[in-house]
Design a protein around this motif. Structure first.
Motif, PDB file in Angstrom:
ATOM      1  N   ALA A  42       0.669  -1.160  -0.068  1.00  0.00           N
ATOM      2  CA  ALA A  42      -0.030   0.090   0.042  1.00  0.00           C
ATOM      3  C   ALA A  42       0.905   1.059  -0.022  1.00  0.00           C
ATOM      4  N   GLY A  71       1.475   3.343  -2.297  1.00  0.00           N
ATOM      5  CA  GLY A  71       1.010   4.676  -2.642  1.00  0.00           C
ATOM      6  C   GLY A  71       2.089   5.276  -3.884  1.00  0.00           C
ATOM      7  N   ASP A 128       0.154  -1.744  -4.657  1.00  0.00           N
ATOM      8  CA  ASP A 128      -0.673  -0.648  -4.427  1.00  0.00           C
ATOM      9  C   ASP A 128      -2.133  -1.183  -5.024  1.00  0.00           C
ATOM     10  N   CYS A 131      -1.714  -4.536  -6.603  1.00  0.00           N
ATOM     11  CA  CYS A 131      -2.569  -5.732  -5.730  1.00  0.00           C
ATOM     12  C   CYS A 131      -2.974  -5.260  -4.455  1.00  0.00           C
ATOM     13  N   ASP A 132      -4.127  -6.034  -4.133  1.00  0.00           N
ATOM     14  CA  ASP A 132      -4.554  -5.777  -2.672  1.00  0.00           C
ATOM     15  C   ASP A 132      -3.664  -6.388  -1.518  1.00  0.00           C
ATOM     16  N   TRP A 140       1.644   0.858   5.319  1.00  0.00           N
ATOM     17  CA  TRP A 140       1.407   2.328   6.103  1.00  0.00           C
ATOM     18  C   TRP A 140      -0.016   2.480   5.600  1.00  0.00           C
ATOM     19  N   HIS A 182      -9.808   8.228   5.961  1.00  0.00           N
ATOM     20  CA  HIS A 182      -9.680   8.650   4.424  1.00  0.00           C
ATOM     21  C   HIS A 182     -10.802   7.776   3.679  1.00  0.00           C
ATOM     22  N   GLU A 218     -12.283   4.994   4.551  1.00  0.00           N
ATOM     23  CA  GLU A 218     -12.397   3.497   4.483  1.00  0.00           C
ATOM     24  C   GLU A 218     -12.634   3.265   5.826  1.00  0.00           C
TER      25      GLU A 218
HETATM   26  C1  LIG Z   1      -2.517   7.147   2.845  1.00  0.00           C
HETATM   27  S1  LIG Z   1      -1.916   6.439   1.277  1.00  0.00           S
HETATM   28  C2  LIG Z   1      -0.421   5.816   2.019  1.00  0.00           C
HETATM   29  C3  LIG Z   1       0.561   5.628   1.006  1.00  0.00           C
HETATM   30  C4  LIG Z   1       1.900   5.314   1.554  1.00  0.00           C
HETATM   31  N1  LIG Z   1       1.779   4.030   2.206  1.00  0.00           N
HETATM   32  C5  LIG Z   1       2.508   6.406   2.304  1.00  0.00           C
HETATM   33  O1  LIG Z   1       2.779   6.310   3.405  1.00  0.00           O
HETATM   34  O2  LIG Z   1       2.999   7.446   1.754  1.00  0.00           O
HETATM   35  C6  LIG Z   1      -3.010   4.933   1.536  1.00  0.00           C
HETATM   36  C7  LIG Z   1      -2.474   3.963   0.196  1.00  0.00           C
HETATM   37  O3  LIG Z   1      -3.041   2.865   0.672  1.00  0.00           O
HETATM   38  C8  LIG Z   1      -3.422   2.173  -0.674  1.00  0.00           C
HETATM   39  N2  LIG Z   1      -4.423   1.051  -0.318  1.00  0.00           N
HETATM   40  C9  LIG Z   1      -5.796   1.489   0.352  1.00  0.00           C
HETATM   41  N3  LIG Z   1      -6.231   0.072   0.587  1.00  0.00           N
HETATM   42  C10 LIG Z   1      -5.576  -0.862   0.020  1.00  0.00           C
HETATM   43  C11 LIG Z   1      -5.547  -2.286  -0.385  1.00  0.00           C
HETATM   44  N4  LIG Z   1      -6.569  -2.842   0.044  1.00  0.00           N
HETATM   45  N5  LIG Z   1      -4.419  -2.866  -1.092  1.00  0.00           N
HETATM   46  C12 LIG Z   1      -3.265  -2.245  -1.373  1.00  0.00           C
HETATM   47  N6  LIG Z   1      -3.500  -0.678  -1.349  1.00  0.00           N
HETATM   48  C13 LIG Z   1      -4.352  -0.190  -0.828  1.00  0.00           C
HETATM   49  C14 LIG Z   1      -4.371   3.329  -1.584  1.00  0.00           C
HETATM   50  O4  LIG Z   1      -4.265   3.147  -2.853  1.00  0.00           O
HETATM   51  C15 LIG Z   1      -3.201   4.523  -1.261  1.00  0.00           C
HETATM   52  O5  LIG Z   1      -2.148   4.577  -2.039  1.00  0.00           O
END
Ligand SMILES: C[S@@+](CC[C@H](N)C(=O)[O-])C[C@H]1O[C@@H](n2cnc3c(N)ncnc32)[C@H](O)[C@@H]1O
Length: 273
Positions: free
Chosen positions: A67, A69, A88, A115-116, A133, A189, A191
């Motif tokens: 995740a 981003g 991500d 990916c999830d 994160w 956010h 979610e």
């Molecule tokens: C607040 S941003 C944080 C990005 C990065 N971790 C950072 O700290 O800068 C949240 C990220 O989580 C990703 N995300 C949310 N749910 C997710 C999931 N189930 N699987 C993968 N990525 C996910 C979003 O697409 C987004 O890019």
């Protein structure tokens, strides 16, 4: 019955994923801009300083930024020489990351996957260090599965008490439900995220086979706690000395047990045993 419930759960999950993808795709072009403000830069500084304390000594180590981003952490990690895998759910966030990595000439150090986090495509014990994160509390087992035994994890979690405190003004019933443990979720956010106290976070990971090294209190509310005016928090130019004082204070508070309940997020660092 079981089948119907199973199908309903997977429909809910795919709707959730679709919503998350749409939300983050829309935010992708402005996500990094926020880190140009005093508040964003201070948070980034604290995140990075805490992460550096726990990184593997060996620069050949393999790191997963789940995740991840726009690659806020992937970029500096790749610059340090680590091999990083960035994944991500949002193609637009990953596109921004790719452009940055290309511009900074470290794209060859990074593999990028859409990916999830709850269904990672990697084999068991693939990584020496895993950071996640966002969404980490829903993906605990997956994150641990892909971490090598003896490897480390860094997972951000939503803090039950800090969120109850900050929600109280807007919605006292929801805030009290968190305190009474009648609700274990907060919306973050857009979610739904599981909320945990420091002790619940420790138990969650220890039960799953992780030795907890440290749980830090980070983010939201900490600058208000220090009475840093909103105008300063949102500004894009600032006094460097004041910035250093604020970030030192944030780093000290992040470890201080008596204030850990007050932050909106917790960062758990642990070792897979
Ligand atoms: C607040 S941003 C944080 C990005 C990065 N971790 C950072 O700290 O800068 C949240 C990220 O989580 C990703 N995300 C949310 N749910 C997710 C999931 N189930 N699987 C993968 N990525 C996910 C979003 O697409 C987004 O890019």
């Amino acid at each position: 019955m079981g089948k119907i419930r199973g199908r309903k759960m997977s429909e809910d999950k795919s709707r959730e994923i679709k919503n998350a993808r749409e939300t983050w795709d829309k935010r992708a072009h402005r996500f990094d801009k926020w880190y140009e403000t005093f508040k964003g830069a201070a948070e980034h500084h604290v995140d990075w300083e805490l992460l550096k304390r726990h990184l593997p000594q060996d620069r050949d180590a393999k790191i997963l930024d789940a995740a991840g981003g726009t690659g806020r952490m992937t970029l500096p990690l790749a610059k340090m020489g680590y091999s990083v895998t960035l994944c991500d759910i949002s193609p637009s966030m990953l596109k921004v990351a790719r452009q940055k990595l290309l511009r900074e000439k470290v794209l060859d150090k990074v593999e990028i996957f859409e990916c999830d986090v709850r269904k990672l495509r990697f084999a068991d014990e693939s990584f020496d260090f895993v950071l996640c994160w966002d969404g980490g509390s829903q993906a605990t087992e997956e994150l641990i599965r892909v971490t090598k035994k003896g490897g480390k994890l860094s997972v951000s979690l939503v803090n039950r008490w800090g969120n109850a405190i900050s929600e109280f003004r807007e919605d006292p019933d929801s805030a009290l439900a968190l305190f009474r443990s009648k609700s274990n979720y907060v919306v973050h956010h857009g979610e739904k995220c599981m909320a945990v106290s420091v002790e619940e976070a420790r138990q969650l990971f220890e039960k799953a086979g992780v030795r907890v090294i440290e749980i830090y209190a980070v983010y939201g509310g900490m600058l208000d706690l220090l009475s840093v005016p909103r105008k300063v928090q949102e500004s894009r130019s600032w006094d460097e000395r004041f910035f250093r004082q604020v970030t030192e204070m944030l780093l000290r508070l992040s470890e201080e047990p008596s204030v850990k309940g007050l932050s909106r997020h917790l960062f758990l660092y642990g070792e897979r045993i």
